[in-house]
Design an enzyme around this catalytic site. Structure first.
Site, PDB file in Angstrom:
ATOM      1  N   TYR A 181       0.848  -1.202   0.000  1.00 29.47           N
ATOM      2  CA  TYR A 181       0.000   0.000   0.000  1.00 29.47           C
ATOM      3  C   TYR A 181       0.882   1.251   0.000  1.00 29.47           C
ATOM      4  CZ  TYR A 181      -3.407   3.408   1.804  1.00 29.47           C
ATOM      5  OH  TYR A 181      -4.207   4.515   1.998  1.00 29.47           O
TER       6      TYR A 181
ATOM      7  N   LYS B  52       0.994   4.377  -2.716  1.00 26.49           N
ATOM      8  CA  LYS B  52       0.692   5.772  -2.398  1.00 26.49           C
ATOM      9  C   LYS B  52       1.850   6.693  -2.792  1.00 26.49           C
ATOM     10  CE  LYS B  52      -3.378   5.119  -1.456  1.00 26.49           C
ATOM     11  NZ  LYS B  52      -4.500   5.809  -2.111  1.00 26.49           N
TER      12      LYS B  52
END
Ligand SMILES: NC(=O)c1ccc[n+]([C@@H]2O[C@H](COP(=O)([O-])OP(=O)(O)OC[C@H]3O[C@@H](n4cnc5c(N)ncnc54)[C@H](OP(=O)(O)O)[C@@H]3O)[C@@H](O)[C@H]2O)c1
Length: 335
Positions: free
Chosen positions: A227, A231
């Site tokens: 993740y 990002k």
């Protein structure tokens, strides 16, 4: 009794990137709403023409939203007034069937802007049509499936031009290849394939980008990323787009750690940041004439330029390496 201040930096620490030395104290600004009066929007049993019934009660508490998001949606419905001038915009927000995206969509709607939202499937489209009456349209596509993302881009282009596009959708807690598709390759494809908006592009990143890496081999092979990597990639796509399109504003935004379903994903009982601040930077960029709101090519947190950003974000060589890896993986160039 002593007060324990949990900060978004604490989230960063507790999530994945222990020991980076990047933590610092940061004030959180709780923003209790407490407004839970009965909604005035249509009943849960109305269908949308597809034959599907929306799920649960209005705003889907416990299904696709938290109570806090539902309360904030009611706050918006009851308190936000339409713009008086004629400066309304046409806005597209991905991942706008719940959480931050739905809050931003609800706010823009109340202000009188024309809003197109995005749902992963027909069921979620039925939910959002019930929750947000007055939408101009709902586009559908599951960003886990890159073929659906490509079809989505075509559908969006068929709707004509937008003033503001917010790439907000994001997955958390899935496998590496799924995170790669939904959070990194899909926003890249949409950026490259969807007609450039007239005024603004925004990308929802996260503090967790600080622990992210380039992961070029994994992007090329489809092996998967974290993740935090995804990002970081979003912030780099934003910076690369800002260089390509100097006539519009393009920014990445960290919303803080806030009480959406994603915010509670790991079973955390509390989230430290203000839910309202999680979508008001997007509103500020789109609507404000305030000094500083014409900013571009930056990484923002709560209407301020974030000073703690991963070095890769503003590294133009790294941005172009990432874009080249995306092009290799997808066959779609970003020129
Ligand atoms: N909440 C936080 O503390 C936090 C912190 C940092 C960054 N962010 C970022 O902020 C953005 C919004 O997050 P949120 O907190 O509002 O999360 P959320 O409540 O889980 O909402 C995410 C939205 O994106 C949609 N979505 C997710 N995966 C999708 C897919 N494969 N295809 C189509 N739609 C998809 C969801 O649809 P469904 O409802 O159908 O799942 C939902 O509408 C995300 O990019 C997230 O990474 C959030």
């Amino acid at each position: 009794m002593p007060t324990v201040k949990v900060t978004r930096r604490t989230f960063f620490l507790s999530a994945t990137v222990l020991g980076t030395g990047l933590l610092a104290a940061c004030t959180s600004s709780p923003d209790p709403i407490g407004n839970t009066s009965t909604p005035t929007t249509p009943s849960a049993t109305e269908t949308n023409g597809s034959g599907l019934l929306p799920q649960g009660d209005l705003y889907g508490v416990g299904i696709y939203n938290t109570q806090q998001v539902a309360d904030e949606l009611r706050y918006i419905e009851q308190n936000i007034q339409p713009l008086t001038g004629s400066d309304t915009k046409r806005v597209l927000i991905t991942g706008s069937t719940g959480g931050i995206g739905q809050l931003a969509a609800a706010y823009f709607l109340r202000r009188g802007h024309r809003v197109v939202v995005h749902a992963r499937n027909e069921q979620r489209a039925a939910d959002v049509r019930r929750d947000l009456p007055g939408l101009e349209d709902v586009v559908i596509g599951d960003l886990l499936d890159l073929n659906q993302t490509r079809a989505l881009a075509e559908h969006i282009n068929g709707l004509g031009g937008f003033d503001v596009i917010i790439y907000n959708a994001g997955e958390y807690g899935l496998t590496g290849p799924e995170i790669l598709n939904a959070n990194s390759l899909s926003p890249y494809l949409l950026t490259a394939l969807v007609s450039t908006p007239r005024e603004q592009l925004m990308y929802l990143s996260s503090d967790l980008h600080l622990g992210g890496s380039l992961m070029l081999d994994e992007v090329r092979s489809g092996d998967g990323i974290t993740y935090g990597d995804s990002k970081l990639h979003l912030a780099m796509i934003a910076a690369a787009a800002a260089r390509r399109w100097p006539d519009i504003q393009v920014n990445a935004i960290a919303p803080g750690w806030i009480p959406t379903l994603m915010g509670f994903h790991n079973g955390n009982a509390t989230t430290p940041d203000s839910l309202r601040d999680g979508y008001m930077t997007q509103v500020w960029l789109a609507e404000s004439a305030e000094p500083g709101s014409d900013i571009t090519g930056e990484f923002l947190f709560h209407r301020q330029v974030e000073t703690r950003v991963n070095d890769f974000v503003h590294d133009t060589d790294a941005q172009e390496q990432l874009v080249a890896a995306y092009a290799e993986r997808t066959g779609v160039a970003f020129s």
